[in-house]
Design a protein around this motif. Structure first.
Motif, PDB file in Angstrom:
ATOM      1  N   ASP A  93       0.848  -1.195   0.000  1.00  0.00           N
ATOM      2  CA  ASP A  93       0.000   0.000   0.000  1.00  0.00           C
ATOM      3  C   ASP A  93       0.884   1.246   0.000  1.00  0.00           C
ATOM      4  N   PHE A  94       1.877   1.211  -0.851  1.00  0.00           N
ATOM      5  CA  PHE A  94       2.852   2.296  -0.938  1.00  0.00           C
ATOM      6  C   PHE A  94       2.225   3.557  -1.526  1.00  0.00           C
ATOM      7  N   GLN A  95       1.402   3.391  -2.564  1.00  0.00           N
ATOM      8  CA  GLN A  95       0.651   4.473  -3.213  1.00  0.00           C
ATOM      9  C   GLN A  95       1.595   5.490  -3.855  1.00  0.00           C
ATOM     10  N   SER A  96       2.251   5.038  -4.912  1.00  0.00           N
ATOM     11  CA  SER A  96       3.159   5.904  -5.675  1.00  0.00           C
ATOM     12  C   SER A  96       2.360   6.745  -6.673  1.00  0.00           C
ATOM     13  N   VAL A  97       1.553   7.653  -6.135  1.00  0.00           N
ATOM     14  CA  VAL A  97       0.663   8.484  -6.951  1.00  0.00           C
ATOM     15  C   VAL A  97       1.458   9.670  -7.487  1.00  0.00           C
ATOM     16  N   ARG A  98       1.581   9.743  -8.797  1.00  0.00           N
ATOM     17  CA  ARG A  98       2.379  10.805  -9.436  1.00  0.00           C
ATOM     18  C   ARG A  98       1.556  12.054  -9.709  1.00  0.00           C
ATOM     19  N   ASN A  99       0.297  11.858 -10.056  1.00  0.00           N
ATOM     20  CA  ASN A  99      -0.626  12.964 -10.310  1.00  0.00           C
ATOM     21  C   ASN A  99      -2.042  12.423 -10.159  1.00  0.00           C
ATOM     22  N   THR A 100      -3.027  13.284 -10.270  1.00  0.00           N
ATOM     23  CA  THR A 100      -4.404  12.861 -10.006  1.00  0.00           C
ATOM     24  C   THR A 100      -4.924  11.862 -11.037  1.00  0.00           C
ATOM     25  N   ALA A 101      -4.324  11.813 -12.225  1.00  0.00           N
ATOM     26  CA  ALA A 101      -4.755  10.828 -13.216  1.00  0.00           C
ATOM     27  C   ALA A 101      -4.444   9.409 -12.763  1.00  0.00           C
ATOM     28  N   ASP A 102      -3.471   9.249 -11.859  1.00  0.00           N
ATOM     29  CA  ASP A 102      -3.143   7.912 -11.356  1.00  0.00           C
ATOM     30  C   ASP A 102      -4.260   7.314 -10.522  1.00  0.00           C
ATOM     31  N   PHE A 103      -5.210   8.122 -10.053  1.00  0.00           N
ATOM     32  CA  PHE A 103      -6.325   7.568  -9.285  1.00  0.00           C
ATOM     33  C   PHE A 103      -7.190   6.631 -10.125  1.00  0.00           C
ATOM     34  N   HIS A 104      -7.116   6.756 -11.460  1.00  0.00           N
ATOM     35  CA  HIS A 104      -7.876   5.848 -12.320  1.00  0.00           C
ATOM     36  C   HIS A 104      -7.378   4.415 -12.201  1.00  0.00           C
ATOM     37  N   SER A 105      -6.161   4.212 -11.726  1.00  0.00           N
ATOM     38  CA  SER A 105      -5.625   2.854 -11.591  1.00  0.00           C
ATOM     39  C   SER A 105      -5.450   2.458 -10.129  1.00  0.00           C
ATOM     40  N   MET A 106      -6.175   3.122  -9.228  1.00  0.00           N
ATOM     41  CA  MET A 106      -6.037   2.864  -7.803  1.00  0.00           C
ATOM     42  C   MET A 106      -7.408   2.558  -7.210  1.00  0.00           C
ATOM     43  N   ALA A 107      -7.547   1.394  -6.599  1.00  0.00           N
ATOM     44  CA  ALA A 107      -8.829   0.950  -6.051  1.00  0.00           C
ATOM     45  C   ALA A 107      -9.039   1.532  -4.662  1.00  0.00           C
ATOM     46  N   VAL A 108      -9.428   2.794  -4.638  1.00  0.00           N
ATOM     47  CA  VAL A 108      -9.700   3.497  -3.385  1.00  0.00           C
ATOM     48  C   VAL A 108     -10.957   4.339  -3.595  1.00  0.00           C
ATOM     49  N   PRO A 109     -11.958   4.228  -2.718  1.00  0.00           N
ATOM     50  CA  PRO A 109     -13.141   5.075  -2.861  1.00  0.00           C
ATOM     51  C   PRO A 109     -12.766   6.558  -2.827  1.00  0.00           C
ATOM     52  N   PRO A 110     -13.539   7.407  -3.473  1.00  0.00           N
ATOM     53  CA  PRO A 110     -13.169   8.823  -3.591  1.00  0.00           C
ATOM     54  C   PRO A 110     -12.859   9.500  -2.269  1.00  0.00           C
ATOM     55  N   LYS A 111     -13.597   9.184  -1.197  1.00  0.00           N
ATOM     56  CA  LYS A 111     -13.372   9.901   0.054  1.00  0.00           C
ATOM     57  C   LYS A 111     -12.041   9.538   0.700  1.00  0.00           C
ATOM     58  N   TYR A 112     -11.396   8.465   0.221  1.00  0.00           N
ATOM     59  CA  TYR A 112     -10.098   8.085   0.767  1.00  0.00           C
ATOM     60  C   TYR A 112      -8.946   8.452  -0.156  1.00  0.00           C
ATOM     61  N   ARG A 113      -9.224   9.094  -1.268  1.00  0.00           N
ATOM     62  CA  ARG A 113      -8.152   9.482  -2.176  1.00  0.00           C
ATOM     63  C   ARG A 113      -7.313  10.606  -1.585  1.00  0.00           C
ATOM     64  N   THR A 114      -6.024  10.457  -1.689  1.00  0.00           N
ATOM     65  CA  THR A 114      -5.114  11.526  -1.296  1.00  0.00           C
ATOM     66  C   THR A 114      -3.837  11.390  -2.095  1.00  0.00           C
ATOM     67  N   LEU A 115      -3.264  12.511  -2.475  1.00  0.00           N
ATOM     68  CA  LEU A 115      -2.011  12.481  -3.227  1.00  0.00           C
ATOM     69  C   LEU A 115      -0.850  12.021  -2.367  1.00  0.00           C
ATOM     70  N   GLY A 116      -0.952  12.221  -1.060  1.00  0.00           N
ATOM     71  CA  GLY A 116       0.179  11.894  -0.214  1.00  0.00           C
ATOM     72  C   GLY A 116       1.380  12.762  -0.545  1.00  0.00           C
ATOM     73  N   SER A 117       2.568  12.233  -0.301  1.00  0.00           N
ATOM     74  CA  SER A 117       3.777  13.024  -0.532  1.00  0.00           C
ATOM     75  C   SER A 117       4.689  12.418  -1.587  1.00  0.00           C
ATOM     76  N   PHE A 118       4.307  11.265  -2.169  1.00  0.00           N
ATOM     77  CA  PHE A 118       5.212  10.616  -3.111  1.00  0.00           C
ATOM     78  C   PHE A 118       5.527  11.489  -4.314  1.00  0.00           C
ATOM     79  N   TYR A 119       4.541  12.226  -4.821  1.00  0.00           N
ATOM     80  CA  TYR A 119       4.754  12.970  -6.062  1.00  0.00           C
ATOM     81  C   TYR A 119       5.907  13.958  -5.948  1.00  0.00           C
ATOM     82  N   ARG A 120       6.211  14.411  -4.732  1.00  0.00           N
ATOM     83  CA  ARG A 120       7.336  15.333  -4.560  1.00  0.00           C
ATOM     84  C   ARG A 120       8.672  14.622  -4.735  1.00  0.00           C
TER      85      ARG A 120
END
Length: 595
Positions: A93-120
Motif C-alpha cells: 500500500d505504498f501508493q506511488s501516486v504521481r498525479n491525479t490521473a493515477d487515481f484511475h488505476s487505484m482501487a480506493v473510494p473517492p473519500k479516501y483518495r489523497t495524493l500523499g507526498s510521493f509525487y514530490r
C-alpha cells in the motif's frame, strides 16, 4: 551524541503529519482540552544486535502515501540513537501516486483518495533520504507499478521490487511478492490493460500463480547451488501467510481484532500461496502488513515438510480452506484498550537475533502510518559471510534472473488460465554463471526517469472530477531489463513505441490537454464521446457497497476504532457515544480482509 541530518525535508519540533487520507488534513485536533498539536511517537522497537558488520534496516507496514511522515519519524529516531539507518523496507500500500490521473488505476473510494507526498519525490522536489525498497499491496497506483512489472525505480532512491523478485543489498537477499490473494484470479494471466475497467481495477493487484511458481523455482535453485545459506534473508509480502497467527499470541490478536475470529477458526486468515512460500523458502525474517496490527510469531520448520514441498508445490484455488481448522480461544466480550504489540508465546523474545536458526522464521507484521500506531520497527542483520558485494547499493540476484529467463515462456497476457507446470523448473549452475558473465548485476541508481508529468502545487484540495486516464506508457527501465536478458515484452509494453510526444501527436477534436503547470509537461489523452457511461471512468460512490470497494484498509467497523486518523484508540473508546450514539460491536458486519 552525534546527530544525523538527512536532506530533503524540513525539521523542527511540533511537526504535523500531513497528507492524510482525507486530502491532507492534519492528524490532530485543535479543540480546546482535547489534544495538543504535537503528535505522539510510539517507541520504535529494535531487533537483533548492533555490530560493526550488521546492517540496520527499518521496516514499515502500510505506507498509504505517507512517505514524508515516515522519513521524518526515522530521522528523529536516528538523532535519538546516534546511528544511521541503512535501508527502509515497506510492506505494501505504498501508493506511488504521481498525479491525479493515477487515481484511475487505484482501487480506493473517492473519500479516501489523497495524493500523499510521493509525487514530490517523483518530481525531484525532494529526495528519499534513505534507500527505500517496497512491494505492492491492494491499494496502489497500479499503472506505474505494472509498467515496472520486473522491478525498477519509481523515484530516485525508491525501488519497487516488482510483482515478484529478489534483490541484494550488501550481501543480504531480499525477496518479495506484491499484491493479495484471490482464488478466482490466481491462475489467470496478466490480462489487464489501461485504462482499467472496474473489474481490472482490483484484479490487477491480485497475486498470480506464475509469480508464486517462480519464487518456488528460485527456492529450489538456491538450495541446490548454495545449500549453506538461506534462500533469502528477508521475505516481504503484503498479506500474511495463512495460519501464521497460530505461531504467535492468537488470543491477544483476537482481543485487538475480534472480527478476525471467523477467519482464524476457518483457517483462512492470510494467503495460501504465501503459506506455501513460507514453507518452501523458510527465510529467517518475513515481514508483512495489510491487517493494520503489530504482530509477531515464530515459525519453526521441519526438514521432512521441506522435502515434501520441494517435490510438489503447486497450489490450486480449491485448497483455500482445505487445511484443518486450528483451535481458537473461545469468543469473549473482553476488549483490550492497550496499544502494545503481540509477541509469540515463547520464553524469550521471538525476534531476538540470538535465537535465529536456519530452521526458524521470525514473522513480523506492522500497522499503517498513523500517530500512536506501531508502523515501524528496526532490525539489525549481520552481513552474510562469503557473499559477493558488487555494490554498496542494490544489485540483482543472478539466480532470480536465471529463473526469470527459464520461466519467461509462462508469462501470459490472456484472461484464461495459465498452465503452470507441476514440477519445478531446473536451473543449473551454468545458467546462473551465464547470467553473471553476460550482465552487470548492479542496479543502476540513476536509471530512473519520469514518464508522466508530476502533480504541481499543493496536494489538496483534490479536484471533484478526475482528469482522463493516462495512456499505456511502458517504462524504459523495463525495456532495458528485458533487453539485457534477451526476452520479449509479454505482460508489459515497450516504452519507446508508446511514448506520447506533443510535437508528433495527431490532432483529435476529442482530445483534452492536461497542463500541470510547467512548460513542456502537457499530457494528451482522448476520451470517448459516444458513451457517457464509459466503464473506464471510475467514479465510485462514497457509499459503495461492493464487497471489493471497502476492505480492512478502507474502514474498520469495530466501534473502538472509529476515525483513528484523528483520535487514538483510547479517545475513540471514550467518545463512542458522541460520534455514533450506540456501539455496533457484536452486530456490525465483519469487514473483509482481502479484496
Amino acid at each position: 551524541m552525534r546527530s544525523f541530518h538527512r536532506g530533503g525535508f524540513s525539521r523542527g519540533g511540533g511537526r504535523e503529519f500531513r497528507g492524510g487520507r482525507r486530502g491532507g488534513r492534519r492528524f490532530h485536533n485543535n479543540n480546546s482540552g482535547r489534544r495538543d498539536d504535537t503528535p505522539i511517537d510510539l517507541e520504535i522497537e529494535e531487533l537483533g544486535v548492533v555490530s560493526d558488520t550488521s546492517v540496520t534496516i527499518a521496516v514499515e507496514g502500510c505506507c498509504h502515501g505517507e512517505l514524508e511522515a515516515i522519513y521524518e519519524r526515522l530521522a528523529r529516531h536516528e538523532e535519538a540513537k546516534g546511528r544511521p539507518i541503512d535501508l527502509l523496507l515497506c510492506c505494501g500500500d505504498f501508493q506511488s501516486v504521481r498525479n491525479t490521473a493515477d487515481f484511475h488505476s487505484m482501487a480506493v473510494p473517492p473519500k479516501y483518495r489523497t495524493l500523499g507526498s510521493f509525487y514530490r519525490y517523483y518530481s525531484g522536489q525532494q529526495r528519499a533520504p534513505i534507500l527505500t525498497v517496497f512491494i505492492g499491496g491492494n491499494h496502489e497506483a497500479s499503472q506505474p507499478l505494472q509498467e515496472l512489472y520486473y522491478g525498477g525505480w519509481v523515484a530516485p532512491n525508491i525501488y519497487y521490487i516488482g510483482a515478484a523478485g529478489v534483490v541484494r543489498y550488501k550481501g543480504i537477499r531480499i525477496g518479495g511478492i506484491s499484491g493479495i490473494y484471490k482464488s478466482h484470479d490466481y491462475q489467470k494471466g496478466r490480462y489487464e490493460t489501461f485504462p482499467l475497467d472496474p473489474s481490472a481495477l482490483r484484479s490487477i493487484y491480485h497475486v498470480r500463480e506464475v509469480d508464486v511458481y517462480r519464487m518456488k523455482c528460485y527456492a529450489q535453485t538456491a538450495k541446490a547451488i548454495r545449500p549453506e545459506s538461506p534462500v533469502v534473508n528477508i521475505m516481504l509480502s503484503h498479506d500474511w501467510p495463512r495460519g501464521i497467527e497460530q505461531h504467535g499470541n492468537t488470543e491477544g490478536l483476537l482481543k485487538k481484532k475480534p472480527f478476525f475470529r471467523d477467519e482464524v477458526q476457518q483457517n483462512c486468515l492470510g494467503s495460501p500461496p504465501n503459506e506455501e512460500l513460507l514453507q518452501a523458502i523458510q527465510p529467517p525474517w518475513w515481514f508483512s502488513a495489510h491487517l493494520h496490527v503489530k504482530f509477531k510469531a515464530t515459525m519453526r520448520h521441519s526438514k521432512e515438510k521441506d522435502v515434501k514441498q520441494e517435490t510438489n508445490l503447486q497450489l490450486t484455488p480449491s485448497q483455500v480452506i482445505k487445511s484443518p481448522a486450528p483451535s481458537v480461544p473461545p469468543s469473549s466480550d473482553q476488549k483490550s484498550d492497550q496499544t502494545t504489540e503481540f509477541i509469540a508465546m515463547t520464553g524469550k523474545d521471538p525476534c531476538s537475533g540470538a535465537d535465529l536458526t536456519d530452521m526458524m522464521t521470525q514473522f513480523l507484521s506492522l500497522d499503517k502510518c498513523l500517530p500512536r500506531r506501531h508502523f515501524l520497527s528496526i532490525v539489525h542483520i549481520e552481513k552474510p559471510v562469503g557473499e559477493d558485494d558488487e555494490s554498496n547499493g542494490l544489485s540483482y540476484d543472478p539466480e532470480w534472473l536465471a529463473v526469470l529467463r527459464k520461466t519467461h515462456h509462462l508469462s501470459s497476457n490472456s484472461r484464461g488460465p495459465v498452465r503452470v507446470p507441476v514440477d519445478i523448473v531446473s536451473v543449473s549452475r551454468e545458467d546462473v554463471d551465464a547470467i553473471r558473465s553476460s550482465n552487470s548485476l548492479n542496479i543502476d541508481p540513476d536509471a530512473f526517469q519520469p514518464t508522466v508529468p508530476a502533480h504541481q502545487g499543493p496536494p489538496a484540495p483534490l479536484p471533484r472530477q478526475l482528469p482522463p486516464p493516462l495512456h499505456p506508457m511502458g517504462n524504459p527501465q523495463t525495456d532495458d531489463f528485458l533487453r539485457k536478458l534477451g526476452l520479449d515484452h509479454i505482460v508489459t509494453i515497450p516504452y519507446s513505441m508508446n511514448r506520447v510526444e506533443d510535437d508528433k501527436a495527431p490532432v483529435d477534436e476529442n482530445e483534452i490537454v492536461l497542463d500541470y503547470g510547467e512548460a513542456g509537461t502537457s499530457l494528451h489523452t482522448t476520451l470517448p464521446v459516444e458513451d457517457d457511461d464509459d466503464a473506464n471512468v471510475i467514479d465510485l460512490d462514497d457509499n459503495e457497497q461492493d464487497e471489493n470497494a471497502i476492505d480492512i484498509d478502507d474502514i474498520e467497523e469495530d466501534a473502538n476504532e472509529i476515525d483513528l486518523d484523528i483520535q487514538d484508540l483510547q479517545n475513540a473508546q471514550l467518545n463512542d457515544a458522541e460520534h455514533v450514539g450506540t456501539s455496533t460491536v457484536g452486530n456490525s458486519k465483519r469487514p473483509r480482509v482481502n479484496s
